[in-house]
Design a protein around this motif. Sequence first.
Motif, PDB file in Angstrom:
ATOM      1  N   GLU A 399       0.839  -1.191   0.000  1.00  0.00           N
ATOM      2  CA  GLU A 399       0.000   0.000   0.000  1.00  0.00           C
ATOM      3  C   GLU A 399       0.886   1.258   0.000  1.00  0.00           C
ATOM      4  O   GLU A 399       1.972   1.282   0.564  1.00  0.00           O
ATOM      5  N   ASN A 400       0.407   2.297  -0.600  1.00  0.00           N
ATOM      6  CA  ASN A 400       1.166   3.535  -0.753  1.00  0.00           C
ATOM      7  C   ASN A 400       0.835   4.554   0.331  1.00  0.00           C
ATOM      8  O   ASN A 400       0.839   5.764   0.090  1.00  0.00           O
ATOM      9  N   LYS A 401       0.548   4.078   1.511  1.00  0.00           N
ATOM     10  CA  LYS A 401       0.218   4.971   2.625  1.00  0.00           C
ATOM     11  C   LYS A 401       1.455   5.757   3.047  1.00  0.00           C
ATOM     12  O   LYS A 401       2.517   5.201   3.298  1.00  0.00           O
ATOM     13  N   LYS A 402       1.301   7.077   3.107  1.00  0.00           N
ATOM     14  CA  LYS A 402       2.427   7.943   3.462  1.00  0.00           C
ATOM     15  C   LYS A 402       2.667   7.897   4.967  1.00  0.00           C
ATOM     16  O   LYS A 402       1.726   7.972   5.761  1.00  0.00           O
ATOM     17  N   THR A 403       3.918   7.770   5.360  1.00  0.00           N
ATOM     18  CA  THR A 403       4.265   7.720   6.783  1.00  0.00           C
ATOM     19  C   THR A 403       5.084   8.954   7.166  1.00  0.00           C
ATOM     20  O   THR A 403       5.662   9.622   6.313  1.00  0.00           O
ATOM     21  N   GLU A 404       5.137   9.219   8.463  1.00  0.00           N
ATOM     22  CA  GLU A 404       5.870  10.378   8.950  1.00  0.00           C
ATOM     23  C   GLU A 404       7.363  10.220   8.691  1.00  0.00           C
ATOM     24  O   GLU A 404       7.917   9.126   8.848  1.00  0.00           O
ATOM     25  N   ASN A 405       8.010  11.314   8.324  1.00  0.00           N
ATOM     26  CA  ASN A 405       9.459  11.261   8.159  1.00  0.00           C
ATOM     27  C   ASN A 405      10.159  11.576   9.475  1.00  0.00           C
ATOM     28  O   ASN A 405       9.533  12.000  10.452  1.00  0.00           O
ATOM     29  N   SER A 406      11.451  11.381   9.504  1.00  0.00           N
ATOM     30  CA  SER A 406      12.227  11.559  10.734  1.00  0.00           C
ATOM     31  C   SER A 406      12.208  12.999  11.219  1.00  0.00           C
ATOM     32  O   SER A 406      12.202  13.254  12.428  1.00  0.00           O
ATOM     33  N   GLN A 407      12.198  13.948  10.297  1.00  0.00           N
ATOM     34  CA  GLN A 407      12.225  15.359  10.683  1.00  0.00           C
ATOM     35  C   GLN A 407      10.981  15.735  11.489  1.00  0.00           C
ATOM     36  O   GLN A 407      11.058  16.474  12.474  1.00  0.00           O
ATOM     37  N   THR A 408       9.833  15.208  11.099  1.00  0.00           N
ATOM     38  CA  THR A 408       8.587  15.490  11.818  1.00  0.00           C
ATOM     39  C   THR A 408       8.629  14.910  13.221  1.00  0.00           C
ATOM     40  O   THR A 408       8.235  15.562  14.197  1.00  0.00           O
ATOM     41  N   ILE A 409       9.102  13.656  13.315  1.00  0.00           N
ATOM     42  CA  ILE A 409       9.196  13.010  14.630  1.00  0.00           C
ATOM     43  C   ILE A 409      10.213  13.724  15.501  1.00  0.00           C
ATOM     44  O   ILE A 409      10.001  13.931  16.701  1.00  0.00           O
ATOM     45  N   ARG A 410      11.341  14.132  14.889  1.00  0.00           N
ATOM     46  CA  ARG A 410      12.406  14.784  15.654  1.00  0.00           C
ATOM     47  C   ARG A 410      11.927  16.106  16.269  1.00  0.00           C
ATOM     48  O   ARG A 410      12.347  16.465  17.370  1.00  0.00           O
ATOM     49  N   LYS A 411      11.062  16.817  15.589  1.00  0.00           N
ATOM     50  CA  LYS A 411      10.541  18.072  16.140  1.00  0.00           C
ATOM     51  C   LYS A 411       9.807  17.819  17.449  1.00  0.00           C
ATOM     52  O   LYS A 411       9.924  18.591  18.404  1.00  0.00           O
TER      53      LYS A 411
END
Length: 507
Positions: A399-411
Amino acid sequence: MAIHVTTATFYGIEGFIVSVEIDISNGLPSFNIVGLADISVKESKERVRAAIINSGFEFPINRITINLAPADLKKEGSQFDLPIAIGILLATNQIKSNNLNNYLILGELSLSGELKKIKGALPIVIEGIKNNIVNFIIPSANEKECCIVKNSNIYSFENLNQVAAFLENNDMLPYKSDEISIDTETIYNYDFEEVLGQESCKRAIEIAAAGGHNILLFGPPGSGKSMIANRIPSILPKLSYDEALEVTKIYSVSGNLKEEILIRNRPFRNPHHTSSTVALVGGGRNITPGEISLAHNGVLFLDELLEFKKSVLEVLRQPLEDRKITISRSIGSVTYPANFMLVAALNPCPCGFYGSNIKQCVCTEYERKKYLHKLSGPIIDRIDIFTFVSSLSYKEINENKKTENSQTIRKRVEAAREIQKNRFKEDNIYCNSEMNQRLIKKYCKLSTKSNSLLEKIYDKYHLSNRAYSRILKLSRTIADLNDSEYIKDSDVIEAIQYRKFLDENIV
């Protein structure tokens, strides 16, 4: 009259000022070094002799006595070559210097007179600053390493001739720390947006990163445990200047400092499961730091945890609790910092599929218990978070579900760490996992309902005092991620969920 040259040595990650005293007198030709010098220092006699002659100077045919004071401090390393050579040249009037006492000199000499890179230059410069010494003569190869120390004047040279000419003429400007930019943006090779699914596991990783908590990932082989662990550095906040300087000191004395000016990224160490006890905690003939110290202020990832020897795993008990390691040998005792975040990964059984929904486990109960026996109760007790990494279905993979990237989590992680930084600014710690009992009582107060729930869990599963404290610290971190001043019931419930390890047991 004896000539005095100021230099230094290091023990552990701390520097110590040493005075090199050179006396040349009439008598049978000899070259003696005294002052509790080890073999590497005594061998400098031949290097110094050859370097002086090959640099175009004359080596005195007299009785030469070198004293390294204080005499009760053990001297190791090759950094005494250059101060000894300079002292001999001054004592024989081959060079002159009116302000020698203003400099701290260190460096290893080759037979041709070239200056070579030395270990431990950074802690030596820091110790010099503490002793009001601001001018340092060092090899060019150590220039970038030393210039990160504020208020230091670094004079770097390629060979003995350049040092001699400088001491006579003082005709160059120092290389100063304010000329170096150390605030650079890091580009990571891995990102959490590449991790498909595993939302509950990523939430656990985020909490662990936000509070510096130890975490154990377990699940069937190929489910992505190592993949997730390798991406943890991409969500960790940058080191502060003081933290970075401490990490760089460790890498300097261990000889692992490469071309970095200052280590700005949190270390990520991933030792192989065949590593010995000495490789993990440090030691050896010269008591060098091990993997747990090289992971200081960063992450120690132990992949295939149960493949490590049990005796190797057990040495982690004290460092995980004390956040430092003291290594005692016949030559002395050295304490290295070891404040790391432990990330471990393991399969739940020898075949790897116990508790999995994709394959039937073929291990017997005896085989599984024997396999897990390497993980002792005290080690389990020191882990804050246990999270299951499940295998993905074909549909989830495609599935092509978009996931959070590291930059978003790091914030979010950085926001939680900033809350902790302000909270602990008077307590000399950086994150929730470092809280002691006094701080837990001060910052982890529970409501009556949460306290009653935790009491039932504590009595039912016979938790230890340490496990109870870790649940409270974990609850505090979850509240920080939610930007809540107080710990809520939901924070405590989520923290308890992370204490489940196999068979739904609370540990």
